[in-house]
Scaffold this active site. Structure first.
Site, PDB file in Angstrom:
ATOM      1  N   CYS A   2       0.852  -1.183   0.000  1.00 22.98           N
ATOM      2  CA  CYS A   2       0.000   0.000   0.000  1.00 22.98           C
ATOM      3  C   CYS A   2       0.887   1.232   0.000  1.00 22.98           C
ATOM      4  O   CYS A   2       2.109   1.139   0.068  1.00 22.98           O
ATOM      5  CB  CYS A   2      -0.910   0.005   1.229  1.00 22.98           C
ATOM      6  SG  CYS A   2      -2.010  -1.437   1.351  1.00 22.98           S
ATOM      7  N   GLY A  28      -1.312   0.814  -4.913  1.00 26.39           N
ATOM      8  CA  GLY A  28      -2.614   0.276  -4.563  1.00 26.39           C
ATOM      9  C   GLY A  28      -3.729   0.951  -5.320  1.00 26.39           C
ATOM     10  O   GLY A  28      -3.792   2.187  -5.367  1.00 26.39           O
ATOM     11  N   ASN A 102       0.968   0.332   5.869  1.00 27.53           N
ATOM     12  CA  ASN A 102       1.441  -0.486   4.758  1.00 27.53           C
ATOM     13  C   ASN A 102       2.204  -1.660   5.344  1.00 27.53           C
ATOM     14  O   ASN A 102       3.199  -1.471   6.041  1.00 27.53           O
ATOM     15  CB  ASN A 102       2.354   0.334   3.841  1.00 27.53           C
ATOM     16  CG  ASN A 102       2.991  -0.521   2.749  1.00 27.53           C
ATOM     17  OD1 ASN A 102       2.428  -1.508   2.303  1.00 27.53           O
ATOM     18  ND2 ASN A 102       4.186  -0.131   2.322  1.00 27.53           N
ATOM     19  N   GLY A 103       1.748  -2.876   5.069  1.00 27.47           N
ATOM     20  CA  GLY A 103       2.412  -4.059   5.593  1.00 27.47           C
ATOM     21  C   GLY A 103       1.414  -5.122   5.993  1.00 27.47           C
ATOM     22  O   GLY A 103       0.284  -5.156   5.509  1.00 27.47           O
ATOM     23  N   TYR A 258       9.807  -4.702  -8.559  1.00 26.96           N
ATOM     24  CA  TYR A 258       8.485  -4.456  -9.137  1.00 26.96           C
ATOM     25  C   TYR A 258       7.677  -3.365  -8.448  1.00 26.96           C
ATOM     26  O   TYR A 258       7.060  -2.536  -9.093  1.00 26.96           O
ATOM     27  CB  TYR A 258       7.673  -5.757  -9.094  1.00 26.96           C
ATOM     28  CG  TYR A 258       6.237  -5.624  -9.555  1.00 26.96           C
ATOM     29  CD1 TYR A 258       5.917  -5.662 -10.917  1.00 26.96           C
ATOM     30  CD2 TYR A 258       5.204  -5.449  -8.644  1.00 26.96           C
ATOM     31  CE1 TYR A 258       4.594  -5.530 -11.340  1.00 26.96           C
ATOM     32  CE2 TYR A 258       3.882  -5.325  -9.067  1.00 26.96           C
ATOM     33  CZ  TYR A 258       3.588  -5.364 -10.408  1.00 26.96           C
ATOM     34  OH  TYR A 258       2.290  -5.233 -10.823  1.00 26.96           O
ATOM     35  N   THR A 304       7.470  -2.043 -15.892  1.00 24.15           N
ATOM     36  CA  THR A 304       8.534  -2.175 -14.895  1.00 24.15           C
ATOM     37  C   THR A 304       9.785  -2.878 -15.412  1.00 24.15           C
ATOM     38  O   THR A 304      10.851  -2.756 -14.818  1.00 24.15           O
ATOM     39  CB  THR A 304       8.017  -2.912 -13.655  1.00 24.15           C
ATOM     40  OG1 THR A 304       7.243  -4.037 -14.066  1.00 24.15           O
ATOM     41  CG2 THR A 304       7.159  -2.007 -12.799  1.00 24.15           C
ATOM     42  N   ASP A 366      10.417  -9.620 -18.589  1.00 26.39           N
ATOM     43  CA  ASP A 366       9.477  -9.134 -17.583  1.00 26.39           C
ATOM     44  C   ASP A 366      10.207  -9.009 -16.255  1.00 26.39           C
ATOM     45  O   ASP A 366      11.287  -9.573 -16.070  1.00 26.39           O
ATOM     46  CB  ASP A 366       8.283 -10.079 -17.450  1.00 26.39           C
ATOM     47  CG  ASP A 366       7.024  -9.349 -16.980  1.00 26.39           C
ATOM     48  OD1 ASP A 366       7.138  -8.175 -16.579  1.00 26.39           O
ATOM     49  OD2 ASP A 366       5.929  -9.947 -17.015  1.00 26.39           O
ATOM     50  N   ASP A 367       9.601  -8.264 -15.313  1.00 24.52           N
ATOM     51  CA  ASP A 367      10.249  -8.075 -14.013  1.00 24.52           C
ATOM     52  C   ASP A 367      10.252  -9.344 -13.183  1.00 24.52           C
ATOM     53  O   ASP A 367      11.173  -9.598 -12.405  1.00 24.52           O
ATOM     54  CB  ASP A 367       9.572  -6.939 -13.242  1.00 24.52           C
ATOM     55  CG  ASP A 367       8.070  -7.137 -13.140  1.00 24.52           C
ATOM     56  OD1 ASP A 367       7.625  -7.969 -12.334  1.00 24.52           O
ATOM     57  OD2 ASP A 367       7.340  -6.447 -13.869  1.00 24.52           O
TER      58      ASP A 367
END
Length: 496
Positions: A2, A28, A102-103, A258, A304, A366-367
């Protein structure tokens, strides 16, 4: 994953928080929210499901008054996807507190039990962020003070560290007192702070990534350290203190692969520079293990992987082309709920330029590869566009284990690389050849910018969890809660 932001300013903060959240929108897209506080102490809150621009409208900005505020952009981790789980969360006792997080808390169930039966505090959602808010509020209440000093705030944060396990980067606003930001003792999720000087005085801001500070003209002062709390009083005085007894620097390495924007600098490590190095090391691996390759063209999967793909092509002396055009109005498929929605969104998000594929052996970069759904669809799109052979390279190693620190990676059974060899993964996604980044090369790419990092949180690649409290039983329990079938049932229950 987030995004959080907090500002203590001399002028209204509503527009600055809105702009900062827009800069963090990549973190997010499920929900957004802003809370502000005026000088009289009243808190104003607006939140809901959707993008920042859809949730916070002009009519809402008029009543989000005050010179102190916090904001949040969310994608589903613990909890659900309903309006009730949108942040920030508010509790009126003590003082009036709003919090954004966030977490992910690994001991959320025990904390919820203790809050009810010991602290006597009611929870209204399944969100671990509401649990974290109530733990913090309970510790403040135990102080029994009407007026709080910075040391009182730090004592409460220290108590939170003792009770909570997992990853958390937090901003919390205490009505009439100030704003506090703190980071878990391992510093798994990012959090930075900075200041700007205006005609009215010094203003302070905290955010998940420094790009949010940059666009508003704040000078970054640094990252919030492991276990550290930063407190800004309503009059702008800044204090900080390490509040955890034992700390170690273990930022999540997937942020550099990413999650973060390429123009961000997290824990003194440039995300862009890491991705450049990932392209170099991936090219060197191809030269070592596939010197006789027949690659005609290198193409990134937007966005990315573009940095790594461009460097890889340069190192190999191969043409770099943009074969996929991205619809920027479709969200990031990695964080979309449900396998069917992710699969459908790939075709909606990307479209090919057939002339770049026709008759060529194409290396797609791709990442990462998580579920494999996106990779499989993209490889088929390349073949449909006329590619003769389709090779695939991942800028990160094989994702084999679930994440428990705030990234909603699926359970092990839903990870395509779990219990599969590279050759088996290659066959499932339909590529002619598959190359993964070596883990040590990824670690070296990040650590080169900051040798002080003791160890990165790399559990999705290794299965080693830095908090030391994750066992097979916990992961099995997590699987029952987070597999796609369970999420679909939860969404159905919430809609009824």
């Amino acid at each position: 994953m987030c995004g959080v932001v907090g500002i203590v300013a001399k002028t209204p903060v509503n527009q600055d928080i809105f702009d900062a959240l827009t800069a963090l929108q990549h973190r997010g897209q499920d929900a957004a929210g802003i809370a502000t506080a005026c000088q009289k102490g009243r808190i104003y809150l607006e939140k809901g499901e959707g993008l920042v621009r859809d949730v916070i409208r002009t009519r809402h900005m008029f009543h989000l008054i005050g010179t102190m505020g916090i904001g949040h952009v969310r994608y589903p981790t613990a909890g659900g996807e309903s309006h009730a789980e949108a942040q920030p969360f508010y509790v009126n006792s003590p003082y009036g507190i709003v919090l954004a997080h966030n977490g992910n808390l690994n001991n959320a169930e025990k904390l919820a039990h203790d809050l009810l039966f010991v602290d006597r505090r009611h929870l209204n959602t399944n969100s671990d962020s509401e649990i974290l808010l109530n733990v913090f509020a309970s510790e403040l209440q135990k102080l029994g003070k009407i007026q709080l000093e910075p040391e009182d705030i730090f004592d409460a944060v220290a108590a939170v560290h003792k009770r909570c396990r997992g990853a958390y980067a937090v901003v919390a606003m205490i009505s009439g007192i100030g704003l506090v930001a703190f980071r878990d003792p391992h510093a798994i999720r990012p959090l930075v702070y900075g200041q700007r000087i205006t005609d009215q005085g010094i203003e302070t801001m905290v955010a998940s990534e420094n790009v949010a500070l940059d666009i508003l003209g704040y000078q970054m002062l640094g990252d919030v350290a492991p276990g550290e709390a930063v407190f800004i009083s309503t009059d702008g005085q800044l204090s900080k203190k390490i509040c955890a007894e034992k700390t170690s620097y273990n930022p999540c390495i997937f942020e550099y692969v990413y999650l973060a924007r390429p123009d961000s600098v997290i824990d003194d490590i440039s995300v862009y520079q890491v991705r450049l190095r990932l392209g170099e090391s991936l090219a060197h691996k191809i030269q070592r293990e596939w010197s006789g390759h027949d690659i005609d063209v290198v193409m990134p999967i937007p966005d990315t992987s573009r940095t790594a793909a461009a460097v890889l092509a340069h190192e190999l002396g191969i043409v770099f082309r943009e074969g996929f055009i991205k619809n920027r109005y479709i969200g990031r498929t990695f964080i979309m709920p449900g396998q069917n929605q992710r699969r459908k969104s790939v075709r909606q998000k990307l479209n090919t330029i057939p002339m770049e594929f026709a008759g060529k052996n194409v290396l797609l970069v791709d990442d990462s590869i998580v579920r494999g759904t996106t990779s499989k669809e993209i490889i088929q799109m390349a073949r449909d566009a006329g590619a003769k052979k389709v090779y695939f390279a991942s800028a990160s190693p094989e994702v084999r284990y679930p994440n428990v620190y705030g990234i909603d990676m699926p359970v092990s059974a839903e990870l395509i690389a779990h219990n599969r060899t590279v050759e088996e993964v290659c066959k499932v996604i339909g590529a002619d050849r598959l190359i993964f980044q070596d883990l040590q090369d990824l670690v070296n790419a990040a650590k080169m910018s900051n040798p002080q990092i003791e160890r990165f949180e790399d559990s999705v690649f290794t299965g080693n969890y830095v908090t030391g409290d994750i066992d097979a039983a916990y992961l099995q329990h997590l699987e029952t809660l987070r597999n796609d079938a369970a999420k679909q049932k939860q969404r159905k229950d919430q809609s009824e």
